[in-house]
Enzyme design. Structure first.
Site, PDB file in Angstrom:
ATOM      1  CB  SER A 226      -0.961  -0.038   1.194  1.00  0.00           C
ATOM      2  OG  SER A 226      -2.016   0.875   1.058  1.00  0.00           O
TER       3      SER A 226
ATOM      4  CG  ASP B 107      -4.354  -1.940   0.851  1.00  0.00           C
ATOM      5  OD1 ASP B 107      -3.331  -2.534   1.238  1.00  0.00           O
ATOM      6  OD2 ASP B 107      -4.535  -0.721   1.021  1.00  0.00           O
TER       7      ASP B 107
END
Length: 296
Positions: A38, A185
């Protein structure tokens, strides 16, 4: 001294990584390889592309994060329609502007695909919710999807890793079957992939430094869960943290730099300039303290 670096996710908390990188650079440490999830993937990629810390700080400071929020146009015209759109598209924002911003920054360094980077330099972690598995890009692309790794877009990989569920829409990736995988993610399955550079015999070629945007797991305060919304947040946070917390407890804790930034919401794109400076300062201070005795 050359080291390998691993950076955790954390959304806007990543301003603290800037401070940590200042301290790391000040000690004369250079990254041989980098990995992240991320926001950590964004920072790792800028490092892999050859950006210096002062350049990275300017890029991030000059970035108006609100301009990355690219909701479909018609949702801005019809009140409450974004929640209907969320149901069908599984995200409030497309994430195209984030990917385009990354593309431009990497293009400035002549980086487009993984073939433009040094071999084995960058690892990006994503979550494939269609296959129910963690994927490391570029390592797993050929085996899992039949995709040639060296021609895969770096900006696309990082955008997928930063696809916070329900906030950004999942990206689709064509695999070996006719069905496309939904990618979100990487923090869903491993928000702090410290394991990624460890050799099987545990004899690493160089020190591995992990930078985690949270306090030590054993010091985390219990969450208060009093309603269904609280429970959703608690469930999601547990999924993100449980795997890494268990791994951390079994690994060499002396190689992990913890920066406690729980007071800042990960996806608060309205974070103030003062808070940004506080995060950078905290990252620098914690890194200075840690690096005073590292590596041992």
């Amino acid at each position: 001294m050359n080291i390998d670096g691993v950076f955790s996710g954390g959304g806007v908390k990543a301003y603290a990584l800037i401070g940590a990188l200042k301290s790391i650079e000040g000690k004369g440490l250079s990254f041989e390889r980098v990995a992240g999830t991320s926001a950590g993937a964004i920072m790792s990629t800028l490092i892999a592309a050859g950006y210096k810390i002062d350049e990275i700080e300017k890029l991030i400071q000059d970035l108006d994060m609100h301009k990355l929020l690219d909701a479909p146009k018609w949702t801005t015209l019809i009140p409450y329609s974004k929640w209907i759109f969320l149901y069908f598209q599984m995200g409030l924002y497309k994430g195209d502007k984030l990917e385009n911003w990354l593309y431009r920054q990497l293009a400035n360094k002549n980086i487009y695909t993984f073939n433009d980077l040094q071999p084995d330099y960058l690892k990006v972690v994503v979550s494939d919710i269609s296959l129910g598995r963690l994927v490391v890009i570029p390592d797993d692309l050929e085996r899992v999807y039949g995709i040639e790794p060296k021609y895969f877009s770096v900006s696309k990989a990082v955008r997928m890793s930063a696809g916070f569920p329900y906030f950004f829409m999942p990206k689709k990736l064509q695999g070996k079957s006719k069905h496309k995988s939904l990618i979100v993610d990487g923090g869903l399955l491993s928000n702090f992939p410290l394991w990624i550079f460890e050799s099987e015999n545990k004899r690493n070629k160089r020190p591995i430094l992990g930078v985690k945007l949270s306090g030590y797991p054993e010091q985390q305060s219990p969450r208060k869960v009093s309603n269904a919304l609280d429970m959703f947040h608690a469930l999601f946070s547990t999924m993100i943290q449980a795997h890494d917390a268990r791994y951390i407890s079994k690994s060499q804790i002396s190689n992990i730099m913890f920066i406690p930034v729980e007071h800042v919401e990960s996806m608060n794109f309205s974070v103030s300039g003062i808070t940004k400076e506080q995060l950078i300062k905290m990252g620098k201070e914690k890194a200075d303290q840690f690096l005073r005795y590292w590596p041992k």
